[in-house]
Scaffold this active site. Structure first.
Site, PDB file in Angstrom:
ATOM      1  CB  SER A   2      -7.379   4.161   3.166  1.00  0.00           C
ATOM      2  OG  SER A   2      -6.673   3.419   4.153  1.00  0.00           O
TER       3      SER A   2
ATOM      4  CE  LYS B 230      -3.804   1.975   2.768  1.00  0.00           C
ATOM      5  NZ  LYS B 230      -4.664   1.722   3.955  1.00  0.00           N
TER       6      LYS B 230
ATOM      7  CB  SER C 263      -8.230   1.408   5.917  1.00  0.00           C
ATOM      8  OG  SER C 263      -8.758   2.696   6.063  1.00  0.00           O
TER       9      SER C 263
END
Length: 469
Positions: free
Chosen positions: A147, A72, A171
């Protein structure tokens, strides 16, 4: 490699171990699939294909040797930009790996790129100005969540079998729900966040992965669990492997159901149907099910959680602005981020301490509740995946806030308490969109969630790969 996308990480690692495929063949298959699919979903924002091909020549002898992987874009990989999903960080290139990335590499995972994320990981969708909208492979008009939206889209589309994700308010679980994946948020302190920070969002944030199978989430947690020297939280200690215990029976579990969103919004009928279907299956499996009202003052702890998030976002943004010699403005930030910074700047030190103490009190209240219950069952989200643009972080802040409460309303409790929680892809809407169901357990009892997940994976199997048009 034929049918690469149909294998999970554990199966691919076994093929490498037995010599049926090489790490170089795996990385080529992953890159070929990424080049075919990523233009349709915008999941990978920084490819590292050359680095990955070089790594595949001499990967470490870890348990997941040669398995393609993605990180990520909130976390550091040495020599690779970390944009944080923001124009403010677009030129930032770290000179070191994050501790969790070091552990991924030591396990033999081969990083082929970094995944899309909203600005500073603040939103529950993934459609930043800096990186553009990431799209849900099951329906490209819809969000993959956030996210960790890029991570989830890449796994659901079969680019990689598993991808790094983080969770400060949901997330990992939100994109898992939107994309039909397994998403386990570990207990506070279970996995490291250093070396750049000791804790994220006042201890609410943690890291792990999203995966298509429960066993991959277990295997990956085995590779990264445990504190690093100097970490502020010792974390729970498990000497036994999660993967080896996965198929042990968890016993008869006492499961409390609460489908009331913490935001006060009505829960969508599809999400209620998902919970009822799963509850019926659990009862047939012999578990004890009952509806309960969690003992929470939603408004009070919501203010506390918000204060911690706003203060931490303000710190992150202002530190970068100081480095660049600029002031925070819409020239560099989205409206929702800038508003969060402004609120965070107005909070006093005593406000922050009060918020942290309220979160700690909440942890004790929930621990007392969990003395009588093994697991809490709820929807993961208030509604199914929304369309891209409906929850736009550049929208009017009041519109954005109202819509946010009708989408997100079950996950952040367990960030505040530090309990482990998992989203499982156990339902589909009439339009075929994934809907996740969330389970939370006592602090340190990830094994209960994984074993329960394995049971449900067997009883209520889910589709593994989205077929893009």
């Amino acid at each position: 490699m034929k049918d690469y996308e149909k294998y999970d990480a554990v199966a691919l690692a076994e093929l490498v171990r037995t010599g049926e495929v090489t790490p170089a063949e795996l990385v080529d298959a992953a890159i070929d699939r990424a080049e075919s699919i990523n233009p349709k979903i915008n999941a990978i924002v920084t490819p590292t294909y050359d680095m990955a091909r070089e790594y595949a020549e001499r990967p470490p002898q870890g348990p997941l040797r040669g398995v393609p992987f993605l990180v990520k874009d909130l976390n550091h990989v040495a020599g690779v930009p970390t944009s944080m999903g923001s124009r403010l960080f677009q030129d930032y290139v770290p000179d070191h790996d994050g501790h969790v990335v070091m552990r991924f590499k030591n396990a033999g995972l081969n990083i082929i790129g970094k995944t899309n994320t909203p600005e500073v990981g603040l939103a529950a969708t993934t459609e930043s100005v800096a990186l553009g909208a990431c799209r849900n492979p099951w329906s490209t008009d819809h969000t993959p969540g956030g996210s960790s939206g890029g991570a989830a889209a890449s796994v659901a589309s079969g680019i990689v079998p598993v991808a790094h994700a983080t969770d400060g308010g949901g997330s990992i679980r939100i994109p898992a729900s939107c994309c039909g994946l397994v998403g386990l948020k570990p207990s506070r302190g279970r996995t490291p966040l250093g070396p750049d920070v000791g804790e994220g969002w006042g201890g609410m944030s943690t890291g792990n992965v999203v995966s298509r199978t429960v066993r991959d989430s277990a295997a990956l947690l085995d590779t990264i669990q445990g504190p690093m020297p100097g970490d502020p939280y010792g974390g729970p200690s498990d000497s036994d492997s999660f993967l080896t215990r996965l198929n042990d029976h968890p016993g008869t579990l006492r499961i409390a159901i609460d489908c009331r969103a913490f935001t006060g919004h009505d829960t969508h009928p599809e999400c209620l149907d998902a919970v009822q279907k799963v509850a019926s299956a659990l009862a047939q499996m012999g578990h004890l099910i009952d509806e309960q009202a969690l003992p929470l003052d939603h408004e009070e702890w919501g203010v506390a959680v918000g204060s911690v998030i706003f203060a931490n976002v303000a710190h992150t943004v202002l530190a970068r602005c100081t480095t660049l010699g600029i002031e925070p403005s819409l020239d560099y930030l989205e409206r929702n981020t800038l508003r969060s910074v402004e609120i965070g700047q107005q909070l006093s030190a005593t406000n922050y301490v009060k918020a942290i103490q309220r979160m700690h009190q909440l942890s004790r209240e929930m621990a007392t509740f969990m003395e009588n219950w093994d697991v809490i069952l709820s929807p993961t989200l208030v509604c199914p995946p929304v369309k891209i643009g409906w929850l736009d972080p550049n929208d009017d802040p009041d519109v954005y806030g109202a819509r946010f409460g009708g989408y997100w309303g079950f996950t952040n409790l367990y960030n505040a308490t530090g309990q482990p929680a998992i989203s499982l892809p156990l339902h589909r809407t009439t339009d075929g969109l994934p809907v996740g169901v969330q389970f939370a357990a006592r602090y340190g009892e990830e094994v209960t969630l994984l074993q329960l997940g394995a049971q449900l994976e067997s009883e209520l199997p889910w589709p593994l790969i989205a077929q893009l048009e």
